[in-house]
Design an enzyme around this catalytic site. Structure first.
Site, PDB file in Angstrom:
ATOM      1  N   HIS A 163       0.812  -1.219   0.000  1.00 13.82           N
ATOM      2  CA  HIS A 163       0.000   0.000   0.000  1.00 13.82           C
ATOM      3  C   HIS A 163       0.846   1.269   0.000  1.00 13.82           C
ATOM      4  O   HIS A 163       0.373   2.349  -0.359  1.00 13.82           O
ATOM      5  CB  HIS A 163      -0.948  -0.001   1.209  1.00 13.82           C
ATOM      6  CG  HIS A 163      -2.266   0.650   0.945  1.00 13.82           C
ATOM      7  ND1 HIS A 163      -2.391   1.913   0.391  1.00 13.82           N
ATOM      8  CD2 HIS A 163      -3.532   0.232   1.160  1.00 13.82           C
ATOM      9  CE1 HIS A 163      -3.667   2.234   0.283  1.00 13.82           C
ATOM     10  NE2 HIS A 163      -4.386   1.227   0.730  1.00 13.82           N
ATOM     11  N   SER A 164       2.114   1.168   0.383  1.00 14.44           N
ATOM     12  CA  SER A 164       2.986   2.352   0.350  1.00 14.44           C
ATOM     13  C   SER A 164       3.226   2.838  -1.073  1.00 14.44           C
ATOM     14  O   SER A 164       3.590   3.996  -1.285  1.00 14.44           O
ATOM     15  CB  SER A 164       4.322   2.039   1.022  1.00 14.44           C
ATOM     16  OG  SER A 164       4.977   0.969   0.363  1.00 14.44           O
TER      17      SER A 164
END
Length: 485
Positions: A163-164
């Site tokens: 998700h980064s």
């Protein structure tokens, strides 16, 4: 199956040794850039979330075509060709460009063509992915190609992104930038609501400032209480501690977009209102079944149940498909999402349309507040004042104290191809979040696709939950139809 137009010939790519990369980092030769605070937050315990993108295609997948195109699309984006390296001196993380070996990111398992249940195999394979993480010695994404025929597709691609790298809208943008219309192989697909202002921006011109401020104050008050101690009622759908570390089961179920639109027209509400109404009704039906299985044979769900979803909002000013890079002026890339704590009314309603009416009322109230903007900027401010670890604990507490995550992303309005393969369905979801359940809704052509991400220890029968959602839509549609006659 051709390569996307205008792409150059595939060139050889190799991966640098980790030692060399770290030397360059120390010397500053790679012009390293720090991760944004929001990206860094997704590396904290309890927030270490991965996005899964399941894509079924109508032809057998050509791995060589995929690899060649990935080099000229994904790898043009620096996030997909950079390591995320922690600076041991100050604890910050930076993007460090590296050479990428595409074979390290495309996994093609050997499959038995005589598998008895292909659907179950694909489901189990994706569930097993949620037990693992991608090693930080390479950019944090991979693609799994399952060339096995199921009832809906000839082959299945499973994209996995940390998700980064970006939020759901960023990654959907990346995938759709690699697609073309079936009807026009040179044209990008269109999304519903292109070039419109975001829902958060619209409400300020409709509601009075006083109403917006009051709704925002109430939302802020509930946010603070939830961060401190306010938990949802313990139900068969509420996860226990450590749920973020357990494997998930991903179930994909499609319903007719025309059915949703018919209810929308009959009730003069939005498509999202109908989807949320169907979800509320499905939850009641599912919980009633679960409670009836308990020792006391409870006939109905408890009264006055607190049952909330963390509902995510895209904060970008426009929804459009841009290029593969992360440098566009429209701010397509990054984690630019806020969220609201959305209460669900889980109880019996004699008129099924009341589920939609209640959902519409709640969503209008949430949209006429600054809650999504507040949660986004408050998190960034909290990181500045107290650091990443404190912010990670705060986020975990808020998310864990609610029952589920809910998100939706607009999908293409027409049939598309991905690297020359016609797409049967698109199904995004997540794992690693501190909830037992996530529901993600995406539209594609004439379908609305519900994607369930469930912790099987808490929700052992996610297929039954999907059945209940479908049955609830049928009931709501029948009631809407009788109202129109």
């Amino acid at each position: 199956m051709d390569i996307i137009p205008s792409l150059n010939t595939l060139r050889s790519i190799r991966t640098t040794k980790n030692e060399k990369t770290f030397k360059c980092f120390r010397k500053g030769e790679d012009h390293d850039q720090p991760l944004s605070p929001m990206a860094r937050l997704f590396h904290e315990p309890g927030s270490n979330v991965y996005i899964i993108g399941i894509m079924g295609v109508k032809t057998k997948i050509s791995p060589d075509v995929f690899k060649e195109n990935l080099v000229h699309t994904f790898l043009k984006n620096r996030r997909f060709s950079s390591l995320q390296v922690m600076d041991k001196e100050n604890g910050s993380m930076k993007w460090i460009p590296t050479h990428v070996n595409i074979d390290d990111h495309v996994i093609i398992p050997e499959l038995n063509p005589k598998i008895e249940s292909p659907e179950k195999f694909v489901e189990d394979y994706i569930s097993n992915l949620s037990r693992s993480h991608i090693e930080n010695t390479k950019p944090l994404w991979d693609l799994h190609i399952l060339n096995i025929k199921t009832s809906e597709a000839e082959g299945t691609c499973v994209f996995r992104f940390h998700h980064s790298l970006g939020d759901g809208m960023s990654l959907m943008n990346l995938l759709l930038a690699c697609t073309r219309k079936v009807s026009d192989p040179e044209a990008l697909p269109t999304l519903p609501g292109n070039n419109n202002k975001s829902g958060v921006a619209k409400v300020a011109s409709i509601w009075s400032r006083l109403g917006v401020l009051w709704n925002s104050f109430v939302a802020l008050f509930m946010f603070v209480l939830t961060a401190l101690f306010l938990q949802d009622t313990k139900t068969p759908m509420k996860g226990s501690k450590g749920v973020e570390h357990r494997a998930r089961r991903f179930i994909v179920r499609s319903v007719s977009l025309d059915d949703i639109k018919m209810v929308k027209t009959a009730m003069n509400v939005t498509l999202n209102d109908v989807v949320l109404g169907v979800t509320q009704a499905g939850f009641y039906r599912y919980l009633r079944g679960r409670y009836s299985e308990t020792d006391d044979k409870r006939a109905d769900v408890p009264d006055n149940m607190r049952f909330r979803a963390t509902f995510f909002f895209n904060l970008r000013a426009a929804t459009r498909i841009n290029d593969y890079t992360d440098t566009d002026a429209l701010g397509t890339w990054g984690n630019k999402i806020g969220y609201s704590l959305l209460p669900f009314d889980i109880r019996f309603k004699k008129d099924p349309l009341d589920y939609v009416r209640d959902a519409s009322s709640i969503v209008k109230q949430k949209k006429s507040s600054l809650e999504p903007l507040f949660t986004y900027f408050f998190t960034k401010l909290f990181i500045m004042l107290f650091g990443i670890k404190a912010a990670g604990k705060l986020n975990h507490k808020v998310f864990y104290n609610t029952t589920l995550w809910f998100s939706n992303v607009p999908g293409p309005q027409e049939k598309i191809t991905f690297f020359g393969h016609e797409v049967a369905y698109i199904a995004p979801s997540c794992y690693g979040q501190p909830n037992a359940l996530m529901i993600h809704v995406v539209s594609y052509t004439d379908k609305v696709i519900f994607v369930i991400s469930a912790d099987e220890e808490t929700i052992p029968d996610p297929h039954k939950l999907c059945d209940d959602l479908e049955e609830s839509l049928r009931d709501i549609k029948a009631s809407a139809h009788s109202q129109m006659v």
